[in-house]
Write a protein that holds these residues in place. Structure first.
Motif, mmCIF file in Angstrom:
data_model
loop_
_atom_site.group_PDB
_atom_site.id
_atom_site.type_symbol
_atom_site.label_atom_id
_atom_site.label_comp_id
_atom_site.label_asym_id
_atom_site.label_seq_id
_atom_site.Cartn_x
_atom_site.Cartn_y
_atom_site.Cartn_z
ATOM 1 N N GLY A 14 0.788 -1.228 0.000
ATOM 2 C CA GLY A 14 0.000 0.000 0.000
ATOM 3 C C GLY A 14 0.815 1.269 0.000
ATOM 4 O O GLY A 14 0.431 2.270 0.619
ATOM 5 N N THR A 16 1.388 3.652 -2.203
ATOM 6 C CA THR A 16 0.803 4.902 -2.708
ATOM 7 C C THR A 16 -0.087 5.538 -1.647
ATOM 8 O O THR A 16 -0.050 6.755 -1.437
ATOM 9 C CB THR A 16 0.001 4.652 -4.000
ATOM 10 O OG1 THR A 16 -0.989 3.630 -3.760
ATOM 11 C CG2 THR A 16 0.907 4.210 -5.127
ATOM 12 N N GLY A 17 -0.898 4.727 -0.955
ATOM 13 C CA GLY A 17 -1.762 5.265 0.087
ATOM 14 C C GLY A 17 -0.984 5.762 1.283
ATOM 15 O O GLY A 17 -1.321 6.791 1.882
ATOM 16 N N ILE A 18 0.071 5.049 1.650
ATOM 17 C CA ILE A 18 0.898 5.460 2.782
ATOM 18 C C ILE A 18 1.564 6.802 2.503
ATOM 19 O O ILE A 18 1.522 7.719 3.326
ATOM 20 C CB ILE A 18 1.963 4.385 3.086
ATOM 21 C CG1 ILE A 18 1.293 3.125 3.650
ATOM 22 C CG2 ILE A 18 3.008 4.909 4.073
ATOM 23 C CD1 ILE A 18 2.229 1.946 3.792
ATOM 24 N N ARG A 20 0.694 9.057 0.295
ATOM 25 C CA ARG A 20 -0.298 10.129 0.141
ATOM 26 C C ARG A 20 -0.746 10.646 1.507
ATOM 27 O O ARG A 20 -0.854 11.859 1.722
ATOM 28 C CB ARG A 20 -1.507 9.621 -0.641
ATOM 29 C CG ARG A 20 -2.600 10.696 -0.817
ATOM 30 C CD ARG A 20 -3.720 10.242 -1.734
ATOM 31 N NE ARG A 20 -4.378 9.034 -1.255
ATOM 32 C CZ ARG A 20 -4.249 7.832 -1.804
ATOM 33 N NH1 ARG A 20 -3.476 7.658 -2.854
ATOM 34 N NH2 ARG A 20 -4.886 6.784 -1.310
ATOM 35 N N THR A 21 -0.988 9.728 2.440
ATOM 36 C CA THR A 21 -1.555 10.116 3.730
ATOM 37 C C THR A 21 -0.529 10.761 4.655
ATOM 38 O O THR A 21 -0.824 11.764 5.312
ATOM 39 C CB THR A 21 -2.165 8.881 4.430
ATOM 40 O OG1 THR A 21 -3.178 8.316 3.577
ATOM 41 C CG2 THR A 21 -2.779 9.250 5.767
ATOM 42 N N GLU A 26 0.947 12.630 -4.061
ATOM 43 C CA GLU A 26 -0.147 12.083 -4.865
ATOM 44 C C GLU A 26 0.453 11.277 -6.018
ATOM 45 O O GLU A 26 0.847 11.830 -7.044
ATOM 46 C CB GLU A 26 -1.039 13.207 -5.403
ATOM 47 C CG GLU A 26 -1.822 13.950 -4.329
ATOM 48 C CD GLU A 26 -2.926 13.081 -3.720
ATOM 49 O OE1 GLU A 26 -3.282 12.051 -4.329
ATOM 50 O OE2 GLU A 26 -3.431 13.457 -2.644
ATOM 51 N N THR A 136 -9.142 5.777 7.665
ATOM 52 C CA THR A 136 -9.016 5.451 6.251
ATOM 53 C C THR A 136 -9.498 4.025 6.005
ATOM 54 O O THR A 136 -9.727 3.252 6.945
ATOM 55 C CB THR A 136 -7.553 5.557 5.779
ATOM 56 O OG1 THR A 136 -6.791 4.467 6.321
ATOM 57 C CG2 THR A 136 -6.933 6.874 6.240
ATOM 58 N N ASP A 137 -9.648 3.671 4.733
ATOM 59 C CA ASP A 137 -10.036 2.299 4.375
ATOM 60 C C ASP A 137 -8.819 1.491 3.930
ATOM 61 O O ASP A 137 -8.946 0.523 3.185
ATOM 62 C CB ASP A 137 -11.083 2.314 3.264
ATOM 63 C CG ASP A 137 -10.579 3.003 1.996
ATOM 64 O OD1 ASP A 137 -9.452 3.550 2.023
ATOM 65 O OD2 ASP A 137 -11.300 2.993 0.989
ATOM 66 N N GLN A 138 -7.622 1.875 4.436
ATOM 67 C CA GLN A 138 -6.381 1.259 3.991
ATOM 68 C C GLN A 138 -5.694 0.535 5.145
ATOM 69 O O GLN A 138 -5.093 1.168 6.015
ATOM 70 C CB GLN A 138 -5.451 2.332 3.417
ATOM 71 C CG GLN A 138 -6.079 3.088 2.247
ATOM 72 C CD GLN A 138 -5.181 4.168 1.736
ATOM 73 O OE1 GLN A 138 -4.112 3.908 1.189
ATOM 74 N NE2 GLN A 138 -5.585 5.413 1.933
ATOM 75 N N TRP A 140 -3.003 -1.080 5.390
ATOM 76 C CA TRP A 140 -1.552 -0.891 5.510
ATOM 77 C C TRP A 140 -1.241 0.320 6.375
ATOM 78 O O TRP A 140 -0.213 0.362 7.042
ATOM 79 C CB TRP A 140 -0.903 -0.743 4.135
ATOM 80 C CG TRP A 140 -1.835 -0.281 3.079
ATOM 81 C CD1 TRP A 140 -2.141 0.994 2.739
ATOM 82 C CD2 TRP A 140 -2.636 -1.116 2.243
ATOM 83 N NE1 TRP A 140 -3.068 1.022 1.739
ATOM 84 C CE2 TRP A 140 -3.386 -0.267 1.396
ATOM 85 C CE3 TRP A 140 -2.782 -2.501 2.112
ATOM 86 C CZ2 TRP A 140 -4.285 -0.751 0.441
ATOM 87 C CZ3 TRP A 140 -3.670 -2.981 1.164
ATOM 88 C CH2 TRP A 140 -4.411 -2.120 0.346
ATOM 89 N N LEU A 141 -2.144 1.306 6.387
ATOM 90 C CA LEU A 141 -1.988 2.436 7.295
ATOM 91 C C LEU A 141 -2.321 2.032 8.721
ATOM 92 O O LEU A 141 -1.693 2.500 9.677
ATOM 93 C CB LEU A 141 -2.869 3.603 6.851
ATOM 94 C CG LEU A 141 -2.348 4.423 5.673
ATOM 95 C CD1 LEU A 141 -3.436 5.332 5.130
ATOM 96 C CD2 LEU A 141 -1.136 5.238 6.064
#
Length: 290
Positions: A14, A16-18, A20-21, A26, A136-138, A140-141
């Motif tokens: 994950g 890209t999400g990590i 980004r957050t 982005e 979040t819905d991630q 990995w975070l």
């Protein structure tokens, strides 16, 4: 803990999400880069390196270094990683440092002698609220939450979230185990409670062997460096064979012999990281010889 391999797996699931957050990047796509050639000095081995494509189609390299404690000289390592990747890939490089523990001197630039000013993105994880990651819905975070300032208090909630996360069983096993590895840096009692509760699922993850191996290593007498190194190599070799056999199939005898002959912990770590990204034994052997 040997958290460097776990971090790479987390970023591959994950990244890209990590980024980004927690770093404000982005990105549309990340492609993990292999370790640098073995002839390179060990200095040039950052925790995570990937080639990215951003939302506008631009390309570059992102480097992520995870630090438990602030050490100013570690920035020089980040400088070296950045310069090496710039020369190798001829692309812009974004260096990032994720710092786990508070330090009043932590800053996002370096100035000394002829190095007039080197700037990087500094993420102070202890300033992040666990609730912000859990919102979040991630998953990995969620696995990173133990590193936040209130991460221990949220451990029970995160444990339940990860146990029912809407991902594959393999990813769920890895995420729970990585979560435990990070929690081990904060609270050993809570860590042990989670291990006992989730052992059946975690044992399917190749990272579970790292937790057991770390326990064996910490239990050795101080001063027995040769014995510790031997135990570490044995554990890493076992983890590599496990991930190959479980995820890629029966290991041919020549490859078993080749792995058995390796007594270098650094090389075994590199092979383990390669194995996690391969879809067949043939691809794994090709990448070893590439």
């Amino acid at each position: 803990m040997h958290y460097d391999i776990a971090i790479k797996r987390l970023m591959e699931m994950g990244g890209t999400g990590i980024l980004r957050t927690i770093a404000g990047l982005e990105l549309r796509e990340l492609r993990t880069l292999d370790e640098l050639p073995q002839e390179q000095t060990a200095l040039l081995r950052c925790d995570y390196a990937a080639q990215f494509t951003d939302m506008q189609g631009g390309e570059g390299i992102v480097l992520v270094e995870f630090q438990t404690r602030w050490q100013e000289d570690k920035i020089l390592d980040l400088v070296a990683y950045t310069v090496q990747r710039m020369r190798r890939h001829k692309l812009p490089v974004i260096p990032i440092m994720l710092l786990f523990n508070p330090h009043s001197a932590a800053r996002d630039f370096f100035e000394r002698g002829p190095l007039r000013r080197f700037e990087f993105r500094l993420v102070k994880i202890w300033e992040i609220e666990a609730a912000d990651l859990l919102a979040t819905d991630q998953p990995w975070l969620w696995a990173l939450s133990p590193l936040t300032h209130d991460g221990v208090a949220a451990a029970g909630k995160v444990d339940n979230l990860l146990h029912t996360a809407p991902v594959s069983k393999t990813e769920r096993s890895d995420l729970l185990t990585i979560f435990v590895i990070f929690m081990g840096m904060r609270d050993t009692l809570v860590t042990q409670q989670i291990i006992e509760r989730r052992r059946e699922l975690m044992i399917e993850s190749p990272f579970y062997e790292m937790i057991k191996q770390e326990g064996r290593e910490e239990g050795r007498e101080e001063g027995r460096e040769a014995g510790r190194e031997e135990g570490l190599v044995k554990g890493l070799r076992g983890s590599l064979l496990d991930v190959l056999s479980v995820h890629l199939g029966e290991i041919p005898l020549p490859l078993q012999s080749r792995i058995a002959a390796v007594n270098d912990a650094v090389l075994l770590r590199q092979w383990f990281q390669i194995a996690l990204r391969c879809k067949s034994l043939a691809e794994f052997e090709k990448r070893l010889d590439g």
